[in-house]
Design an enzyme around this catalytic site. Structure first.
Site, PDB file in Angstrom:
ATOM      1  N   SER A   9      57.183  16.165  32.063  1.00 27.94           N
ATOM      2  CA  SER A   9      56.515  14.857  32.029  1.00 27.94           C
ATOM      3  C   SER A   9      57.303  13.865  32.851  1.00 27.94           C
ATOM      4  O   SER A   9      58.501  13.658  32.600  1.00 27.94           O
ATOM      5  CB  SER A   9      56.438  14.353  30.585  1.00 27.94           C
ATOM      6  OG  SER A   9      56.182  12.966  30.583  1.00 27.94           O
ATOM      7  N   HIS A  34      53.132  17.055  33.906  1.00 27.98           N
ATOM      8  CA  HIS A  34      52.465  16.326  32.823  1.00 27.98           C
ATOM      9  C   HIS A  34      52.492  14.837  33.142  1.00 27.98           C
ATOM     10  O   HIS A  34      53.554  14.259  33.391  1.00 27.98           O
ATOM     11  CB  HIS A  34      53.204  16.625  31.512  1.00 27.98           C
ATOM     12  CG  HIS A  34      52.544  16.089  30.290  1.00 27.98           C
ATOM     13  ND1 HIS A  34      51.457  16.710  29.697  1.00 27.98           N
ATOM     14  CD2 HIS A  34      52.807  15.000  29.526  1.00 27.98           C
ATOM     15  CE1 HIS A  34      51.098  16.024  28.615  1.00 27.98           C
ATOM     16  NE2 HIS A  34      51.898  14.975  28.492  1.00 27.98           N
ATOM     17  N   ASP A  36      51.549  11.193  31.728  1.00 26.73           N
ATOM     18  CA  ASP A  36      51.234  10.434  30.517  1.00 26.73           C
ATOM     19  C   ASP A  36      50.639   9.078  30.866  1.00 26.73           C
ATOM     20  O   ASP A  36      51.350   8.187  31.345  1.00 26.73           O
ATOM     21  CB  ASP A  36      52.518  10.222  29.702  1.00 26.73           C
ATOM     22  CG  ASP A  36      52.966  11.490  28.995  1.00 26.73           C
ATOM     23  OD1 ASP A  36      52.147  12.087  28.278  1.00 26.73           O
ATOM     24  OD2 ASP A  36      54.134  11.880  29.159  1.00 26.73           O
ATOM     25  N   MET A  38      49.089   5.688  29.538  1.00 30.97           N
ATOM     26  CA  MET A  38      49.100   4.891  28.302  1.00 30.97           C
ATOM     27  C   MET A  38      48.514   3.511  28.576  1.00 30.97           C
ATOM     28  O   MET A  38      48.854   2.886  29.586  1.00 30.97           O
ATOM     29  CB  MET A  38      50.537   4.721  27.807  1.00 30.97           C
ATOM     30  CG  MET A  38      51.259   6.042  27.597  1.00 30.97           C
ATOM     31  SD  MET A  38      52.922   5.773  26.992  1.00 30.97           S
ATOM     32  CE  MET A  38      53.493   7.471  26.845  1.00 30.97           C
ATOM     33  N   HIS A  67      47.472  13.516  30.530  1.00 26.48           N
ATOM     34  CA  HIS A  67      47.370  13.227  29.094  1.00 26.48           C
ATOM     35  C   HIS A  67      46.956  11.767  28.931  1.00 26.48           C
ATOM     36  O   HIS A  67      47.755  10.862  29.165  1.00 26.48           O
ATOM     37  CB  HIS A  67      48.760  13.502  28.467  1.00 26.48           C
ATOM     38  CG  HIS A  67      48.840  13.239  27.003  1.00 26.48           C
ATOM     39  ND1 HIS A  67      50.052  13.222  26.326  1.00 26.48           N
ATOM     40  CD2 HIS A  67      47.886  13.000  26.067  1.00 26.48           C
ATOM     41  CE1 HIS A  67      49.826  12.980  25.043  1.00 26.48           C
ATOM     42  NE2 HIS A  67      48.531  12.831  24.862  1.00 26.48           N
ATOM     43  N   MET A  69      46.329   8.785  26.930  1.00 27.37           N
ATOM     44  CA  MET A  69      46.544   8.078  25.663  1.00 27.37           C
ATOM     45  C   MET A  69      45.894   6.709  25.784  1.00 27.37           C
ATOM     46  O   MET A  69      46.564   5.674  25.878  1.00 27.37           O
ATOM     47  CB  MET A  69      48.046   7.989  25.369  1.00 27.37           C
ATOM     48  CG  MET A  69      48.619   9.316  24.895  1.00 27.37           C
ATOM     49  SD  MET A  69      50.407   9.393  25.011  1.00 27.37           S
ATOM     50  CE  MET A  69      50.560   9.865  26.732  1.00 27.37           C
ATOM     51  N   MET A 138      50.553  16.915  19.289  1.00 32.35           N
ATOM     52  CA  MET A 138      51.648  15.955  19.458  1.00 32.35           C
ATOM     53  C   MET A 138      52.726  16.242  18.415  1.00 32.35           C
ATOM     54  O   MET A 138      52.450  16.253  17.212  1.00 32.35           O
ATOM     55  CB  MET A 138      51.142  14.519  19.281  1.00 32.35           C
ATOM     56  CG  MET A 138      50.246  14.009  20.385  1.00 32.35           C
ATOM     57  SD  MET A 138      50.915  14.193  22.059  1.00 32.35           S
ATOM     58  CE  MET A 138      52.450  13.250  21.966  1.00 32.35           C
ATOM     59  N   GLY A 143      53.523   7.667  22.740  1.00 29.19           N
ATOM     60  CA  GLY A 143      53.885   6.326  23.202  1.00 29.19           C
ATOM     61  C   GLY A 143      55.178   6.292  24.002  1.00 29.19           C
ATOM     62  O   GLY A 143      55.294   5.524  24.945  1.00 29.19           O
ATOM     63  N   PHE A 144      56.135   7.140  23.629  1.00 24.90           N
ATOM     64  CA  PHE A 144      57.443   7.067  24.284  1.00 24.90           C
ATOM     65  C   PHE A 144      58.055   8.452  24.449  1.00 24.90           C
ATOM     66  O   PHE A 144      57.874   9.315  23.578  1.00 24.90           O
ATOM     67  CB  PHE A 144      58.396   6.189  23.461  1.00 24.90           C
ATOM     68  CG  PHE A 144      57.906   4.792  23.288  1.00 24.90           C
ATOM     69  CD1 PHE A 144      58.182   3.812  24.237  1.00 24.90           C
ATOM     70  CD2 PHE A 144      57.118   4.446  22.189  1.00 24.90           C
ATOM     71  CE1 PHE A 144      57.685   2.525  24.089  1.00 24.90           C
ATOM     72  CE2 PHE A 144      56.617   3.157  22.039  1.00 24.90           C
ATOM     73  CZ  PHE A 144      56.904   2.186  22.990  1.00 24.90           C
ATOM     74  N   ASP A 174      53.603  18.732  22.714  1.00 18.85           N
ATOM     75  CA  ASP A 174      54.153  17.593  23.456  1.00 18.85           C
ATOM     76  C   ASP A 174      55.021  16.703  22.576  1.00 18.85           C
ATOM     77  O   ASP A 174      54.523  16.095  21.632  1.00 18.85           O
ATOM     78  CB  ASP A 174      52.963  16.783  24.016  1.00 18.85           C
ATOM     79  CG  ASP A 174      53.379  15.610  24.879  1.00 18.85           C
ATOM     80  OD1 ASP A 174      54.588  15.436  25.122  1.00 18.85           O
ATOM     81  OD2 ASP A 174      52.472  14.874  25.314  1.00 18.85           O
ATOM     82  N   GLY A 196      59.909  16.335  28.731  1.00 14.23           N
ATOM     83  CA  GLY A 196      60.172  15.073  29.419  1.00 14.23           C
ATOM     84  C   GLY A 196      61.659  14.888  29.617  1.00 14.23           C
ATOM     85  O   GLY A 196      62.232  15.328  30.620  1.00 14.23           O
TER      86      GLY A 196
HETATM   87  C1  DX5 Z   1      54.770  10.849  24.468  1.00 11.40           C
HETATM   88  C2  DX5 Z   1      54.314  11.605  25.681  1.00 11.40           C
HETATM   89  C3  DX5 Z   1      55.184  12.749  26.039  1.00 11.40           C
HETATM   90  C4  DX5 Z   1      56.599  12.405  26.364  1.00 11.40           C
HETATM   91  C5  DX5 Z   1      57.424  13.641  26.318  1.00 11.40           C
HETATM   92  O1  DX5 Z   1      53.811   9.916  24.143  1.00 11.40           O
HETATM   93  O2  DX5 Z   1      53.008  12.107  25.477  1.00 11.40           O
HETATM   94  O3  DX5 Z   1      54.588  13.530  27.059  1.00 11.40           O
HETATM   95  O4  DX5 Z   1      56.742  11.746  27.574  1.00 11.40           O
HETATM   96  O5  DX5 Z   1      58.757  13.295  26.475  1.00 11.40           O
HETATM   97  P1  DX5 Z   1      59.907  14.037  25.676  1.00 11.40           P
HETATM   98  O6  DX5 Z   1      59.881  15.476  26.102  1.00 11.40           O
HETATM   99  O7  DX5 Z   1      61.126  13.306  26.104  1.00 11.40           O
HETATM  100  O8  DX5 Z   1      59.623  13.883  24.211  1.00 11.40           O
HETATM  101 ZN    ZN Z   2      52.181  13.604  26.930  1.00 10.74          ZN
END
Ligand code: DX5
Ligand code: ZN
Length: 215
Positions: A9, A34, A36, A38, A67, A69, A138, A143-144, A174, A196
């Site tokens: 990610s 990946h 993300d 948001m 992805h 969100m 998830m 979110g982070f 994820d 990520g």
């Molecule tokens: C969270 C994201 C993830 C995130 C993964 O909301 O959907 O894809 O960036 O990061 P790590 O692997 O650091 O948890």
């Molecule tokens: Zn994600």
């Protein structure tokens, strides 16, 4: 056991050097990237939109695992399809009509993904099993990046693996995944994993990907 699909990610990448970071993912041997997205409404954070994905898509052959969100992703499918996404994953909790949203993704010849947050039961995906190519569990609150893995998500992966029966969708997971928990995640039945911070903090991304792929 089959080789696990690794999907780094870019949420935790250095956005000032995004091109170089995407090249690093490609050179690591990971097949997916990946992305993300948001919206600051469905999740309490804002990342990037179709323009960034479109620029990435022109620069790489990686499978773009997007992805979303975002609330009501249906209204944004064209924008992300045009940007070059290969798979669009939406949240069950974010769609007023989940089935229609998944159908619309497939109608654009993209892989359709359905994601569920930690509090959403595995069985809530049952009505949509024939409409999905990817189910994204998830294992953190979305979110982070950089959060801790929630072990209860392993039960959910096991349950979804049972629900799959003769179908052939990919079970993707994820959040908080790295070398410490990859074995448990693979054993539970995940086919694909988002990485990520564990990827971008790794001193040797190639070796990291090989380890995460198993097999
Ligand atoms: C969270 C994201 C993830 C995130 C993964 O909301 O959907 O894809 O960036 O990061 P790590 O692997 O650091 O948890
Ligand atoms: Zn994600």
């Amino acid at each position: 056991m089959r080789r696990t699909i690794v999907s780094p990610s870019i949420m935790t990448a250095d956005f000032l050097n995004l091109g170089q970071q995407v090249r690093m993912v490609a050179e690591s041997g990971a097949p997916w990237l990946h992305l993300d997205v948001m919206d600051g409404v469905f999740v309490p954070n804002i990342s990037f939109g179709p323009k960034v994905i479109s620029d990435i898509s022109k620069a790489t052959d990686l499978f773009l695992d997007v992805h979303l969100m975002v609330t009501e992703p249906l209204r944004l499918l064209d924008a992300f399809a045009d940007a070059g996404a290969d798979a669009l994953t939406v949240h069950l909790e974010a769609c007023s009509d989940v089935a229609a949203t998944l159908r619309e993704i497939r109608r654009r010849s993209l892989k359709a993904g359905l994601s569920i947050k930690p509090a959403t039961p595995a069985d809530s995906i049952v009505p949509y099993l024939d409409l999905v190519d990817i189910v994204l569990v998830m294992s953190v609150e979305p979110g982070f990046g950089g959060q801790s893995f929630m072990p209860a998500s392993l039960d959910k992966v096991r349950r979804i693996a049972q629900l799959r029966e003769a179908r052939d969708f990919i079970i993707h997971i994820d959040g908080g995944i790295g070398t410490k928990n990859i074995e448990a995640v693979r054993l539970a039945g995940a086919d694909a994993v988002v990485t990520g911070s564990s990827f971008f903090n790794s001193p040797d991304p190639k070796a990291f990907v090989r380890l995460m792929e198993g097999a």
